[in-house]
Enzyme design. Structure first.
Site, PDB file in Angstrom:
ATOM      1  N   CYS A 342     -15.133  10.588 -14.851  1.00  0.00           N
ATOM      2  CA  CYS A 342     -16.414  10.160 -15.411  1.00  0.00           C
ATOM      3  C   CYS A 342     -17.510  11.077 -14.866  1.00  0.00           C
ATOM      4  CB  CYS A 342     -16.682   8.716 -15.051  1.00  0.00           C
ATOM      5  SG  CYS A 342     -15.378   7.627 -15.643  1.00  0.00           S
ATOM      6  N   GLU A 343     -17.379  12.340 -15.147  1.00  0.00           N
ATOM      7  CA  GLU A 343     -18.248  13.415 -14.652  1.00  0.00           C
ATOM      8  C   GLU A 343     -18.247  14.456 -15.737  1.00  0.00           C
ATOM      9  OE1 GLU A 343     -19.816  14.793 -12.050  1.00  0.00           O
ATOM     10  OE2 GLU A 343     -19.295  13.557 -10.318  1.00  0.00           O
TER      11      GLU A 343
END
Ligand SMILES: *Cc1c(COP(=O)(O)O)cnc(C)c1O
Length: 434
Positions: A342-343
């Site tokens: 989640c980057e």
């Protein structure tokens, strides 16, 4: 534009991926041995030459053992790396302890193993003396000359780097250590990273040989080795010209003949601590496309992520990608290759021209045999994957298993109920279609 060819055939890679779940790292024994041998051959003009493989680049005992068998030493810099050397039965001057900001107990451990200790700073003399019973016979010192013609993105200018001591401090250190009874000295510097030029080592060698000659002349110091450390790079991009280790070693030899031989120092050993150059080209991250997504960009979602390979995220590093089985096809699609973190920076490649890809395709991410798997981390609860070794006879050996959720939770065993596996553990889902 040059081309990069995987060290295994499409058939081999699909075979391996049918036995071992993707993603995995695959290392090429034949390639590692061949590069290691060329390094030994290139520097054979120097009788005392030794390469201390930088363990941090690929800390797998199976691979390190191959290099030890060829006569390499090890460059280590932390407690676990010292233990790696110890567990492999390496002792004494085959260990170069090149660390910085060093905890004193690591100096103590290195000294117990008889390692050659490379001091990063003049103040570390006291840190070392506090923890050893006797003054070592040999001490190495790390120079930071402030200026150096090879500056690049990873290291910046030496004067901006945290490593090493000034030349004045180095002279003071030698004077003091001689007074304390140290007999032999080594000079070390690492001033650039991933240099793709045959001039880096020769230029560095000239600088360090010159310092060594002045130490000898002014202080009467007995310099027994000059350590050129790492920094010799590889051609990550297909259009780059690979380094020629024979040209590099010949450049070092000329500097040696020009500077050390006239100073009566023709017995000085040349040491290196290459990591990337030895194993970098001979490892690949093999990952499968599991999703494609077309929004404002075209994305390939793969089953590896930055937890497996941080270099693109950390340094915007380029790793070439081959779509296995589609080698001859035109690279007429442009993809961002991403993992599941989640980057948004979780990319293995950005805007990369590739042949058209779909879920199920296998990607071979080149040149990840150094600073690859070992840089991985567990952010987002992502686990690090297996390492496999492709032997010269074509057989494949798992040399590190993939992490499991149990590994992830293991350090929580201080909390009641968290050390043991969960009753209904995950991973029971139906296997995905390849
Ligand atoms: C990282 C490092 C190396 C290896 O560098 P490469 O660029 O991988 O060759 C060698 N010596 C020291 C002290 C290092 O920190």
């Amino acid at each position: 534009m040059g081309r990069k060819t995987p060290f295994a055939t499409a058939r081999q890679l699909e075979d391996i991926a049918s036995t071992y779940p993707t993603p995995f790292y695959l290392y090429d024994e034949a390639g590692i041995r061949s590069t290691a041998q060329s390094v030994l051959d290139a520097f054979s003009w120097n009788p005392g030459y030794r390469e201390f493989y930088a363990v941090k680049a690929c800390p797998n005992p199976r691979i390190i053992q191959m290099l030890l068998d060829m006569g390499f030493g090890l460059d280590v810099s932390s407690e676990c790396e010292l233990q790696m050397a110890e567990r492999l039965g390496v002792r004494g001057e085959k260990i170069m302890f090149s660390s910085n900001d060093t905890p004193s107990q690591e100096f103590a451990h290195a000294a117990r193993l008889g390692a050659t200790i490379n001091l990063d700073d003049v103040t570390h003399i006291d840190t070392l003396l506090d923890v050893v019973d006797e003054v070592p016979r040999t001490v190495s010192l790390r120079l930071n000359p402030g200026e150096f013609p090879f500056a690049n993105g990873i290291f910046g200018k030496p004067s901006e780097a945290k490593f090493g001591m000034t030349e004045e401090q180095l002279f003071d250190a030698v004077r003091r250590l001689m007074g304390l009874g140290v007999r032999d000295f080594g000079i070390h510097a690492l001033l650039a990273s991933n240099t793709v030029t045959n001039e880096y080592y020769p230029t560095l060698a000239r600088t360090l040989f010159d310092v060594a000659a002045r130490l000898h002349e002014r202080l009467g110091a007995h310099v027994t080795f000059v350590n050129l450390s790492g920094g010799v790079g590889i051609d990550y991009r297909p259009e780059e010209r690979p380094n020629d280790i024979f040209a590099i070693a010949e450049g070092v030899r000329r500097a040696y003949e020009d500077v050390l031989a006239p100073a009566g120092m023709g017995d000085v050993s040349v040491y290196t601590e290459m990591g990337r150059f030895i194993t970098g080209p001979h490892g690949a991250l093999v990952t499968r496309v599991i999703h494609e997504k077309h929004i404002y960009h075209d994305y390939l979602g793969v089953d590896a992520c930055a937890s497996d390979l941080m270099r693109p995220m950390l340094y915007d590093a380029y790793h070439h990608i081959t779509v296995v089985g589609h080698e001859g096809e035109p690279a007429d699609h442009v993809y961002d290759v991403t993992g599941a973190l989640c980057e948004n920076s979780d990319r293995l490649a950005n805007a990369r021209p590739l042949p058209e890809c779909h879920p199920g395709d296998l990607l071979f991410i080149h040149d990840t045999g150094a600073h690859g798997h070992c840089m991985g981390y567990n952010y987002n609860g992502r686990l690090r994957h297996a390492e496999l070794l492709l032997h010269e006879d074509g057989s494949v050996e798992m040399i590190r298993r993939a992490e499991t959720p149990e590994d992830y939770f293991a350090t929580l065993d201080v909390l009641e109920g968290w050390g043991a596996p969960a009753a209904e553990s995950a991973g029971k889902a139906k296997p995905a279609r390849p």
